[in-house]
Design a protein around this motif. Structure first.
Motif, short mmCIF file in Angstrom:
data_model
loop_
_atom_site.label_atom_id
_atom_site.label_comp_id
_atom_site.label_asym_id
_atom_site.label_seq_id
_atom_site.Cartn_x
_atom_site.Cartn_y
_atom_site.Cartn_z
N ASP A 73 0.82 -1.22 0.00
CA ASP A 73 0.00 0.00 0.00
C ASP A 73 0.85 1.27 0.00
OD1 ASP A 73 -2.25 -1.53 -0.01
OD2 ASP A 73 -2.59 -1.40 2.16
N ALA A 74 2.13 1.14 0.36
CA ALA A 74 3.00 2.31 0.41
C ALA A 74 3.81 2.49 -0.87
CB ALA A 74 3.96 2.19 1.61
N ILE A 75 3.57 1.65 -1.86
CA ILE A 75 4.30 1.75 -3.14
C ILE A 75 3.38 2.42 -4.15
CG2 ILE A 75 5.48 0.46 -4.96
CD1 ILE A 75 5.99 -1.77 -2.90
N PRO A 76 3.61 3.69 -4.45
CA PRO A 76 2.67 4.43 -5.31
C PRO A 76 2.55 3.86 -6.72
CG PRO A 76 4.67 5.72 -4.90
CD PRO A 76 4.73 4.54 -3.99
N GLU A 77 3.63 3.28 -7.24
CA GLU A 77 3.58 2.76 -8.61
C GLU A 77 2.48 1.71 -8.78
OE1 GLU A 77 6.20 3.20 -6.80
OE2 GLU A 77 7.93 3.93 -7.94
N LEU A 78 2.22 0.96 -7.73
CA LEU A 78 1.23 -0.11 -7.82
C LEU A 78 -0.18 0.44 -7.97
CD1 LEU A 78 2.65 -2.49 -5.06
CD2 LEU A 78 2.89 -2.71 -7.55
N LYS A 79 -0.35 1.72 -7.68
CA LYS A 79 -1.68 2.33 -7.80
C LYS A 79 -1.99 2.73 -9.23
CE LYS A 79 -2.03 4.10 -3.06
NZ LYS A 79 -0.94 3.31 -2.51
N TYR A 80 -0.95 3.15 -10.00
CA TYR A 80 -1.24 3.58 -11.37
C TYR A 80 -0.77 2.61 -12.46
CZ TYR A 80 3.45 5.69 -10.80
OH TYR A 80 4.78 5.92 -10.54
N MET A 81 -0.06 1.54 -12.05
CA MET A 81 0.35 0.58 -13.08
C MET A 81 -0.82 -0.09 -13.81
SD MET A 81 3.81 -1.19 -11.51
CE MET A 81 3.51 -2.71 -12.40
N PRO A 82 -1.93 -0.44 -13.11
CA PRO A 82 -3.06 -1.03 -13.85
C PRO A 82 -3.60 -0.09 -14.94
CG PRO A 82 -3.31 -1.44 -11.51
CD PRO A 82 -2.18 -0.48 -11.64
N ALA A 83 -3.65 1.21 -14.63
CA ALA A 83 -4.15 2.17 -15.63
C ALA A 83 -3.20 2.24 -16.82
CB ALA A 83 -4.32 3.55 -14.99
N ILE A 84 -1.89 2.25 -16.55
CA ILE A 84 -0.91 2.30 -17.64
C ILE A 84 -1.03 1.07 -18.53
CG2 ILE A 84 1.56 2.24 -18.16
CD1 ILE A 84 2.02 3.96 -15.68
N LEU A 119 11.31 -0.95 -15.83
CA LEU A 119 12.51 -1.66 -15.35
C LEU A 119 13.38 -0.74 -14.50
CD1 LEU A 119 13.53 -3.78 -18.48
CD2 LEU A 119 12.74 -4.63 -16.26
N TYR A 120 13.52 0.51 -14.94
CA TYR A 120 14.32 1.46 -14.15
C TYR A 120 13.68 1.69 -12.79
CZ TYR A 120 16.25 5.78 -12.38
OH TYR A 120 16.81 6.72 -11.56
N ASP A 121 12.36 1.83 -12.79
CA ASP A 121 11.67 2.08 -11.52
C ASP A 121 11.83 0.89 -10.58
OD1 ASP A 121 9.81 3.99 -10.11
OD2 ASP A 121 8.65 2.14 -9.98
N TYR A 122 11.76 -0.33 -11.11
CA TYR A 122 11.96 -1.53 -10.28
C TYR A 122 13.38 -1.56 -9.73
CZ TYR A 122 12.64 -6.46 -9.14
OH TYR A 122 12.96 -7.63 -8.51
N TRP A 123 14.38 -1.24 -10.59
CA TRP A 123 15.77 -1.20 -10.12
C TRP A 123 15.93 -0.15 -9.01
CZ3 TRP A 123 19.17 2.89 -10.01
CH2 TRP A 123 20.49 2.57 -9.63
N LYS A 124 15.33 1.03 -9.21
CA LYS A 124 15.43 2.13 -8.22
C LYS A 124 14.76 1.72 -6.91
CE LYS A 124 14.32 7.08 -7.83
NZ LYS A 124 13.21 7.04 -6.87
N TRP A 125 13.63 1.04 -7.01
CA TRP A 125 12.93 0.56 -5.81
C TRP A 125 13.83 -0.42 -5.04
CZ3 TRP A 125 10.81 -4.50 -4.91
CH2 TRP A 125 9.95 -4.58 -3.82
N GLY A 126 14.45 -1.35 -5.76
CA GLY A 126 15.34 -2.29 -5.11
C GLY A 126 16.57 -1.61 -4.52
N TYR A 127 17.07 -0.60 -5.25
CA TYR A 127 18.24 0.12 -4.76
C TYR A 127 17.93 0.81 -3.43
CZ TYR A 127 22.17 3.38 -4.59
OH TYR A 127 23.28 4.09 -4.20
N GLU A 128 16.80 1.49 -3.38
CA GLU A 128 16.44 2.22 -2.16
C GLU A 128 16.20 1.26 -1.00
OE1 GLU A 128 13.16 4.57 -3.43
OE2 GLU A 128 14.43 6.11 -4.37
N TYR A 129 15.55 0.12 -1.28
CA TYR A 129 15.32 -0.84 -0.20
C TYR A 129 16.62 -1.46 0.29
CZ TYR A 129 10.29 -1.07 0.33
OH TYR A 129 8.99 -0.76 0.65
#
Length: 199
Positions: A73-84, A119-129
């Motif tokens: 619920d704290a990952i904003p990308e998951l809210k707009y990925m279905p629309a994309i 893919l970049y966003d997934y890499w950035k998410w993993g980097y931050e975590y």
């Protein structure tokens, strides 16, 4: 666009629909104390454990090394990925219906940009975590150690082997991308010169 290219784009659009119901990415963790492994599946709108308790177990392990909890619920990308994804599917069907080579080119460029951004966003998410650790509360502290999972492939993180690959929905997106590439190739390949034009 030739008819075959239009069909390929339409099939690619249908394959992309699988992303609404099938997981897009899978991360697995295997260690001697977890021989059966832990894993999580990234869906278009959430993150879940491969097994029911896996995500909770991963979060509990992350606590020891100061990683943040993975809270879908704290990952904003998951809210707009279905629309994309929905826009990509509908617009791909529109490209197939119009049958215009220029429209296909523009859509393909946009599709490629969305995939690259994802893919970049997934890499950035993993980097931050993996890098943004709470060293104050971490129980296990290893200087200069980070815990970013691999974007694709395997990586050793302490005694865990982490692997990251597309899941079933992700592989269908790969196939859809290949079909679109073939459609573009078919649309741009040189048409045979008729005997009348040669004469």
């Amino acid at each position: 666009m030739p008819k075959s290219a239009r069909i390929l784009v339409a099939v690619a659009a249908l394959l992309m629909c699988a992303g609404f119901v099938l997981p897009l990415w899978r991360v697995d963790l295997v260690a001697p104390q977890y021989p059966e492994g832990l894993g999580m599946l990234i869906r278009v709108n959430t993150v879940v454990g491969v097994k029911e308790q896996d995500l909770n177990s991963i979060n509990n392990l992350n606590h020891y090394i100061g990683m943040k909890r993975i809270e879908p619920d704290a990952i904003p990308e998951l809210k707009y990925m279905p629309a994309i994804l929905g826009v990509l599917v509908v617009s791909a069907l529109g490209v197939a219906a119009l049958g215009k080579r220029g429209v296909l080119s523009a859509w393909t460029a946009a599709f490629g940009a969305v995939l690259a951004a994802g893919l970049y966003d997934y890499w950035k998410w993993g980097y931050e975590y993996g890098h943004d650790l709470d060293v104050e509360t971490a129980i296990i502290k290893i200087p200069d150690m980070t815990y970013q999972p691999p974007l694709i492939g395997s990586k050793q993180l302490l005694n865990f082997t982490a692997t990251s690959w597309p899941a079933s929905g992700g592989w269908l997106l790969v196939i859809a991308t290949a079909l679109v590439a073939v459609a573009v190739w078919q649309s741009y390949r040189r048409a045979p010169i008729s005997p009348d034009r040669v004469a």
